[in-house]
Write a protein that holds these residues in place. Structure first.
Motif, mmCIF file in Angstrom:
data_model
loop_
_atom_site.group_PDB
_atom_site.id
_atom_site.type_symbol
_atom_site.label_atom_id
_atom_site.label_comp_id
_atom_site.label_asym_id
_atom_site.label_seq_id
_atom_site.Cartn_x
_atom_site.Cartn_y
_atom_site.Cartn_z
ATOM 1 N N GLY A 118 0.797 -1.226 0.000
ATOM 2 C CA GLY A 118 0.000 0.000 0.000
ATOM 3 C C GLY A 118 0.824 1.268 0.000
ATOM 4 N N ARG A 119 2.114 1.164 0.351
ATOM 5 C CA ARG A 119 2.960 2.361 0.333
ATOM 6 C C ARG A 119 3.194 2.868 -1.071
ATOM 7 N NH1 ARG A 119 7.525 0.078 4.602
ATOM 8 N NH2 ARG A 119 6.127 -0.037 6.426
ATOM 9 N N ALA A 120 3.053 1.998 -2.066
ATOM 10 C CA ALA A 120 3.255 2.401 -3.462
ATOM 11 C C ALA A 120 1.941 2.716 -4.162
ATOM 12 C CB ALA A 120 3.997 1.296 -4.211
ATOM 13 N N ALA A 173 -4.610 4.281 -1.462
ATOM 14 C CA ALA A 173 -3.954 4.425 -0.161
ATOM 15 C C ALA A 173 -4.950 4.269 0.979
ATOM 16 C CB ALA A 173 -3.255 5.781 -0.081
ATOM 17 N N ALA A 174 -6.167 4.820 0.808
ATOM 18 C CA ALA A 174 -7.178 4.714 1.863
ATOM 19 C C ALA A 174 -7.622 3.264 2.048
ATOM 20 C CB ALA A 174 -8.376 5.594 1.526
ATOM 21 N N LEU A 175 -7.815 2.541 0.945
ATOM 22 C CA LEU A 175 -8.208 1.135 1.055
ATOM 23 C C LEU A 175 -7.117 0.303 1.719
ATOM 24 C CD1 LEU A 175 -9.931 0.520 -2.406
ATOM 25 C CD2 LEU A 175 -11.024 0.784 -0.182
ATOM 26 N N SER A 176 -5.868 0.549 1.339
ATOM 27 C CA SER A 176 -4.760 -0.203 1.936
ATOM 28 C C SER A 176 -4.647 0.086 3.426
ATOM 29 C CB SER A 176 -3.455 0.150 1.214
ATOM 30 O OG SER A 176 -3.527 -0.185 -0.156
ATOM 31 N N LEU A 177 -4.779 1.358 3.803
ATOM 32 C CA LEU A 177 -4.685 1.714 5.215
ATOM 33 C C LEU A 177 -5.827 1.105 6.014
ATOM 34 C CD1 LEU A 177 -3.320 3.344 7.465
ATOM 35 C CD2 LEU A 177 -4.734 5.304 6.792
ATOM 36 N N CYS A 178 -7.037 1.163 5.452
ATOM 37 C CA CYS A 178 -8.199 0.608 6.152
ATOM 38 C C CYS A 178 -8.031 -0.893 6.375
ATOM 39 C CB CYS A 178 -9.457 0.902 5.342
ATOM 40 S SG CYS A 178 -10.975 0.257 6.061
ATOM 41 N N TYR A 205 -16.082 -7.938 0.378
ATOM 42 C CA TYR A 205 -17.137 -7.499 -0.529
ATOM 43 C C TYR A 205 -17.216 -5.972 -0.591
ATOM 44 C CZ TYR A 205 -19.067 -12.141 -1.343
ATOM 45 O OH TYR A 205 -19.248 -13.426 -1.748
ATOM 46 N N ALA A 206 -16.941 -5.296 0.519
ATOM 47 C CA ALA A 206 -16.970 -3.829 0.509
ATOM 48 C C ALA A 206 -15.856 -3.270 -0.367
ATOM 49 C CB ALA A 206 -16.846 -3.300 1.936
ATOM 50 N N VAL A 207 -14.622 -3.798 -0.205
ATOM 51 C CA VAL A 207 -13.501 -3.331 -1.032
ATOM 52 C C VAL A 207 -13.764 -3.655 -2.500
ATOM 53 C CG1 VAL A 207 -11.045 -3.653 -1.508
ATOM 54 C CG2 VAL A 207 -11.840 -3.458 0.851
ATOM 55 N N LEU A 208 -14.265 -4.850 -2.768
ATOM 56 C CA LEU A 208 -14.573 -5.224 -4.147
ATOM 57 C C LEU A 208 -15.647 -4.315 -4.737
ATOM 58 C CD1 LEU A 208 -14.120 -7.243 -6.447
ATOM 59 C CD2 LEU A 208 -15.871 -8.691 -5.420
ATOM 60 N N SER A 209 -16.650 -3.959 -3.940
ATOM 61 C CA SER A 209 -17.706 -3.061 -4.427
ATOM 62 C C SER A 209 -17.160 -1.682 -4.732
ATOM 63 C CB SER A 209 -18.825 -2.977 -3.390
ATOM 64 O OG SER A 209 -19.394 -4.248 -3.143
ATOM 65 N N VAL A 210 -16.240 -1.194 -3.879
ATOM 66 C CA VAL A 210 -15.639 0.121 -4.126
ATOM 67 C C VAL A 210 -14.862 0.111 -5.434
ATOM 68 C CG1 VAL A 210 -13.920 1.771 -3.294
ATOM 69 C CG2 VAL A 210 -15.571 0.794 -1.711
ATOM 70 N N ARG A 211 -14.057 -0.925 -5.654
ATOM 71 C CA ARG A 211 -13.257 -0.981 -6.878
ATOM 72 C C ARG A 211 -14.145 -1.115 -8.112
ATOM 73 N NH1 ARG A 211 -9.237 1.653 -6.400
ATOM 74 N NH2 ARG A 211 -8.952 0.996 -8.542
ATOM 75 N N LEU A 212 -15.153 -1.966 -8.048
ATOM 76 C CA LEU A 212 -16.071 -2.089 -9.183
ATOM 77 C C LEU A 212 -16.816 -0.785 -9.445
ATOM 78 C CD1 LEU A 212 -17.586 -5.650 -8.602
ATOM 79 C CD2 LEU A 212 -16.266 -4.928 -10.594
ATOM 80 N N SER A 213 -17.231 -0.139 -8.378
ATOM 81 C CA SER A 213 -17.978 1.116 -8.527
ATOM 82 C C SER A 213 -17.106 2.197 -9.149
ATOM 83 C CB SER A 213 -18.502 1.583 -7.167
ATOM 84 O OG SER A 213 -19.314 0.593 -6.577
ATOM 85 N N MET A 214 -15.869 2.327 -8.681
ATOM 86 C CA MET A 214 -14.986 3.334 -9.250
ATOM 87 C C MET A 214 -14.701 3.057 -10.720
ATOM 88 S SD MET A 214 -14.494 5.646 -7.072
ATOM 89 C CE MET A 214 -13.311 6.511 -8.104
#
Length: 587
Positions: free
Chosen positions: A179-181, A188-193, A222-231
């Protein structure tokens, strides 16, 4: 304690092995080895055939357009989906004993396909060079599949607890390291979360809440996957909007695309993924019951399902407004173009349509949250008191705005006279009318002032207005020549209308000049000063060219009695007015 006791650990492992062997033995009695092989072969053959067809179609569609990288990701997503369907078909053929195990394998394939799909859509939207590179989805997918395996196979907690805890800690380390890269703030927010939540879930697992931690890990995935699909979908919708705006795309399609915002897409995908994930714990009914559970108040009820319905109604309202405005923009021009006032009419109708759809949304929202007639009566009573005291001016301006829109006394683009200066109407809002002066000053006029006072609209229904240029010529000028030159100065201006034609009026015998007025018609009343300035410049040039003198004020003084000046006047030559030649005098 069980982890430190080798005998308890061995007993739990032996019990699970015995149970698993018994399950396999019972399931093997339903089919012969050749029957198993036939079912497995037909399932895999059907899935691979479907994948080859999709792979061929994707290559033909994406490769010529320079999307080879996204095409590979789409192909992998299609492969996972086909394998998931094959395993599902196999589970339906084998029987109920292994149905849960094979269904979990199919779900693992389906979720892997969704991960590939999110990556493919991101590459398709932003290109292979600028696409965000994250390392959150695959570690979470591994944790999801591991939890699925431990739950379905009913592996003893004494074995499942350390395995899932170590996997959560390892995933947190990998996510934090990669996530540092991160290239974007979202990555970055998803990696930190994830790097913060996964250690907490590991501690929760070791504390004896392993099943709850597995459920929370699945929800996080599922939340992270939904965010990526939505974006990714939002990026694609943005590209389509930009492309359609630059081309001759029907505005209705562009209007529909304009409301595909992140909240709507995210909630839709999150709902579908959570509905899919609830099958992991065979808790679809429980998930739907949780959405339907209500919190009751005195006059209304709130639940997750009702809130989601209100949000969807909000975006549907925005879509209805956009489609209505596009419809009016398309067909309104054909209806009002002949009169030349289509722009203002279309804007007024669009504003009215917007008010209508928002009113429908408010009523639907009240209905969705279960507002009772008693509650509506209470709200109406409170509004009546508020209107009577503090909201009187606001309601007055709102009603005045509706009168302006329906009566079309003022429309966008009209030129009105406001406080002694001209201003162009930019917008008629719910509370005020926005006008702009020639000095680029924006004025917000309350709608009630335009209704109650005297309103001068210079371009209502017809933008053609008459303006005058006053000019005085010296006594003795050739009247017919003056008339011809004035008409010529008007005809040489491109911004003066030919119909109605310009006219010249001899208005009066002034004290020092013969007074004329040149009357012209223009269609730009907001720019009348500049237009008439050009006409005046041309009049001056033509008068100089033809020797016509523009008169200026003169005064004759008659001295009846001035004894001290009489000797000087007797010795002075005969005076005559300056600029006037008498017949026979030299120039």
């Amino acid at each position: 304690g069980d982890l430190a006791d080798p005998e308890a650990l061995a007993a739990a492992l032996g019990s699970w092995c015995s149970s698993f062997s018994l399950t396999m033995a019972i399931s093997g009695q339903d089919h012969t080895p050749w029957g198993w092989l036939a079912i497995l072969g037909s399932s895999l053959l059907a899935g691979l055939t479907a994948w080859l067809i999709l792979h061929h179609l994707l290559r033909r569609f994406l490769a010529p357009r320079g999307h080879a990288a996204s095409g590979r990701q789409f192909s992998l997503a299609a492969l996972c989906a086909c394998l998931g369907l094959s395993v599902t078909f196999l589970a339906m053929q084998i029987g109920f004993i292994l149905y849960s195990s094979l269904s979990s394998v199919a779900e693992a394939f389906f979720t892997a396909g969704l991960v590939f799909l999110s990556r493919a859509l991101t590459l398709f939207a932003s290109g292979p060079d600028s696409a965000p590179r994250t390392f959150t989805r695959w570690p979470l997918w591994f944790l999801f599949c591991l939890g699925l395996l431990l739950q379905v196979q009913e592996i003893p907690d004494v074995l499942a607890t350390p395995v899932i805890a170590l996997a959560q800690l390892g995933a947190a380390f990998l996510v934090r390291k990669r996530g540092r890269a991160a290239e974007t703030r979202l990555d970055a927010a998803l990696s930190l979360c994830c790097s913060l939540l996964l250690p907490v879930l590991a501690v929760l697992t070791l504390s004896g809440y392993g099943r709850a931690a597995i459920l929370a890990t699945s929800v996080l995935f599922y939340a992270v996957l939904s965010v990526r699909l939505s974006m990714a979908v939002v990026l694609i919708a943005g590209r389509l909007r930009k492309r359609h705006a630059e081309s001759a795309t029907p505005p209705l399609r562009l209007a529909i695309l304009s409301v595909l915002g992140f909240p709507l897409i995210f909630l839709t995908i999150l709902y579908l993924t959570l509905l899919l994930g609830s099958n992991q714990f065979e808790a679809t009914d429980l998930f739907l019951d949780m959405l339907a559970s209500e919190v009751r108040f005195e006059y209304f009820r709130v639940s997750a399902k009702r809130v989601l319905a209100v949000i969807f109604a909000f975006y549907l309202t925005k879509m209805a407004i956009a489609v209505s405005r596009s419809f009016l923009r398309i067909h309104g021009q054909a209806l009002t173009g002949a009169r030349g006032d289509g722009g203002g009419t279309i804007h007024s109708l669009s504003t009215i349509a917007g008010y209508f759809w928002w009113a429908v949304f408010v009523l639907c929202a009240l209905f969705l949250v279960g507002f009772s007639p008693t509650g509506l009566a209470v709200v109406a009573g409170g509004l009546s008191v508020g209107i009577g005291f503090g909201l009187q001016n606001i309601v007055n301006n709102f009603i005045s705005g509706l009168i302006l829109l329906f009566g079309r006394a003022v429309e966008r683009g009209d030129v009105i006279q406001l406080g002694g200066e001209l201003a162009v109407v930019r917008r008629v809002n719910i509370r005020n009318t926005v006008v702009q002066t020639k000095d680029n000053v924006t004025i917000f006029v309350p709608n009630s002032e335009l209704i109650s006072g005297r309103l001068v609209n210079l371009s209502h229904k017809d933008r053609a207005v008459r303006r005058e240029v006053a000019v005085g010529v010296a006594y003795g000028s050739h009247l017919d020549l003056v008339r011809r030159l004035l008409l010529r100065s008007a005809s040489e201006s491109a911004r003066i209308l030919e119909t109605p034609p310009p006219s010249v009026v001899f208005t009066d015998f002034g004290p020092s000049a013969l007074e004329y007025r040149l009357r012209v018609w223009i269609t730009e009343p907001e720019d009348a000063v500049a237009i008439l300035s050009g006409v005046r410049e041309r009049i001056d040039a033509l008068f100089r060219e033809h020797g016509v003198e523009i008169a200026f004020p003169q005064t004759d003084m008659h001295l009846r009695s001035a004894p001290a000046l009489k000797p000087l006047l007797d010795n002075a030559p005969a005076a005559r007015p300056a600029g006037r030649n008498t017949p026979g005098d030299p120039d």
